[in-house]
Design an enzyme around this catalytic site. Sequence first.
Site, PDB file in Angstrom:
ATOM      1  N   GLU A 271      -3.000   7.781  -4.368  1.00 47.29           N
ATOM      2  CA  GLU A 271      -2.907   6.470  -3.715  1.00 47.29           C
ATOM      3  C   GLU A 271      -2.681   5.360  -4.735  1.00 47.29           C
ATOM      4  O   GLU A 271      -3.317   5.354  -5.790  1.00 47.29           O
ATOM      5  CB  GLU A 271      -4.218   6.206  -2.955  1.00 47.29           C
ATOM      6  CG  GLU A 271      -4.272   4.872  -2.223  1.00 47.29           C
ATOM      7  CD  GLU A 271      -5.663   4.579  -1.655  1.00 47.29           C
ATOM      8  OE1 GLU A 271      -5.847   4.757  -0.445  1.00 47.29           O
ATOM      9  OE2 GLU A 271      -6.552   4.200  -2.436  1.00 47.29           O
TER      10      GLU A 271
ATOM     11  N   TYR B 273       0.858  -1.190   0.000  1.00 46.88           N
ATOM     12  CA  TYR B 273       0.000   0.000   0.000  1.00 46.88           C
ATOM     13  C   TYR B 273       0.890   1.235   0.000  1.00 46.88           C
ATOM     14  O   TYR B 273       1.890   1.301   0.717  1.00 46.88           O
ATOM     15  CB  TYR B 273      -0.902   0.017   1.245  1.00 46.88           C
ATOM     16  CG  TYR B 273      -1.744   1.281   1.334  1.00 46.88           C
ATOM     17  CD1 TYR B 273      -3.021   1.313   0.790  1.00 46.88           C
ATOM     18  CD2 TYR B 273      -1.222   2.445   1.910  1.00 46.88           C
ATOM     19  CE1 TYR B 273      -3.766   2.479   0.822  1.00 46.88           C
ATOM     20  CE2 TYR B 273      -1.972   3.619   1.937  1.00 46.88           C
ATOM     21  CZ  TYR B 273      -3.239   3.627   1.403  1.00 46.88           C
ATOM     22  OH  TYR B 273      -3.975   4.777   1.415  1.00 46.88           O
TER      23      TYR B 273
END
Lengths: 370, 306
Positions: A183, A101
């Site tokens: 992101e 992530y």
Amino acid sequence: MRLLEYQAKELFAGYTIPTPQGLTSKDIEQGRKDAARLGFPFVIKAQMAVGGRGKAGAIQKCHNSDEFELKYPEIMQKVVKGEKTRAILLEKMADIKKELYLSLFLNRSKRCYTIIASAEGGVEIESVKNQIIREVGLGNVDSRTAEEVGKEMGLKDKALTQFVDILQKLSKITVEKEAELAEINPLAILKDDSLVALDGKMIIDDNAMFRHDELRKFQEVSELEERAEKSGFSLVELDGNIAVVGNGAGLVMSTLDMLSDNGGKPACFLDVGGGATTDTVYEALTLISKMKKVKGILVNLYGGIVKTTTVATAFIKAYDNKLIDVPVFARMSGAEADKSKEMLKGSRTKMFDTIEEAINAAVIEVNKNG
Amino acid sequence: MADLFDLLIGKEGDKDYKKKPVIVQGITGKFGSFHTQQMLAYGTNIVAGVTPGKGGQKIEGVPIYENMKDAVGATGAKISIIFVPARYFLSAAVEALDAGIKLLVAIPEHVPVKDALTIVDLAKKNDAIVVGPNTPGVIIPGIIKIGIMPASPFKPGNIAVISRSGTLMYEVSHNLTLANFGQSICFGIGGDPINGAPLIQAFDTIRDGANIDGVVVVGEIGGDAEEMLAQHIIDTKFDKPVVAYIAGRAAPKEKRMGHAGAIIYGTYGSAESKVSMYAKANVPVAKRPAEVPMLLAGKLGKGRNK
């Protein structure tokens, strides 16, 4: 402005962040051509501004053309958490070893940009474990910081070098495009230890759009919302049947809350703003008249800089031009409120001394009329 | 940090006590000139305005200067209010802080985040307080008004109001005034994601003010400023009554509700999260603006923050 996955990836690609080979279409004819160019197997991904697509079946693997003919229309029809599919991305499958992530976002409470990274990605951020968090001022990430983060995630050799490169590029995009969020989740490590951005999410600062003409092509606002923006007021369309109008975002939100508490269903949030004139309020009423679902209008005004008579004049003009044919329930307080009440006497606008009374009357009347 | 009340009022014996000089940036614009007139009418001591290209002229009897350096040099003012369009905000604010302004009231809406962050950094270095952007300003009823708020909702008294929203600051103050709770100061922190003086800082600048019997915090959905304030109230054992209001309980997720800062992502920024944190800090949350004075009366009746 929230970018769709394929739009975010288009930006990523422009900064040479690796992404899987993919093609985007809006109808099945184009989709078939894309499928032929890409070759089976691939992943069909609904492009919509919402998380949790995988679980909802809006992302599916596709192995042959029979499957394609079934799945493409199905995914095109998907609605997830109220969001419709706006386009379809066909993307080559990747040989994934591990999912990471990585994000860079505007941290409101710390008033700086912040990196969040984790070696355990692929799930929604709320469930990402072992988060590594670094504050990075205005968003610039130097190679030392990037390397520290990568090492803390347990990356080494080729994967570490690539991670440092990708994080620095993501930082460059964030700063240059004035993003509030960039992101990559998941950022995949493939079998050959190379990294690739399997998904992409970006939110651009709407207030900085005047410096970013190159991003205008991604802007998708409803016709009503666009007209509202031009006139300087904010409009958010909702599902109910009572339009809520007022001056000041806080006051309109507060009215929305009270209406909902009393069993009313708001059709929209409309803040005419601090600089409202008779013309802009008239334009606001024009927009409301275009929303077929509206069965009543609730007005809450605190007349200060914007005088309540400015608004009352717009209503009278709207009645004269037969623009509004639904009942209006209004509370006007502050500057020239008495004069406004006098002006609207005998019209279809019912005036109340408190917002609570106006809401009660609106809910009863609109429910009665179904 | 600079002392807010000292900047706004000064000390008894100062020659400009309760008459602190203020500069208006963007004074010749439609908005700027209108509010200059309104502020003058309230008694605010506006000593200069700035509009490039119009130096040497006068408006509403106020002399106009070419830039902030000249205006500050001529008047010694430490307070400035900015009315320029959002895209020119950054340069106007830098000019003000570089010229020695210690209290900057930033009215413009739609200032980019990057520009706001740049000003936050500069203000820290200069030990200056920035109110806003996207704020109605600050008012000490009966003494000084630096902002765009109407005068009518406010009256002098002992309750401090801190608000993320303009009209709700008027609405709540109006309700307080009707219930005979005057205000010692009303501070609009602004509706943007980045505030020059965030909720906690605004709270700290007023908490020790002499005329404060209680504090009303008007918040809304988005961010976690209310949650942090609640924790801060617990940590610092603030013992005067605090009452809160939060707008946006019925707002949908991921939609900007008028204010750039009023947006919920997941549970981040939701009203529930704020209400539950306030409960831990013993801060009651009104369901509607009209309920604020009742809750406050209840709190004050019990004396301290019990």
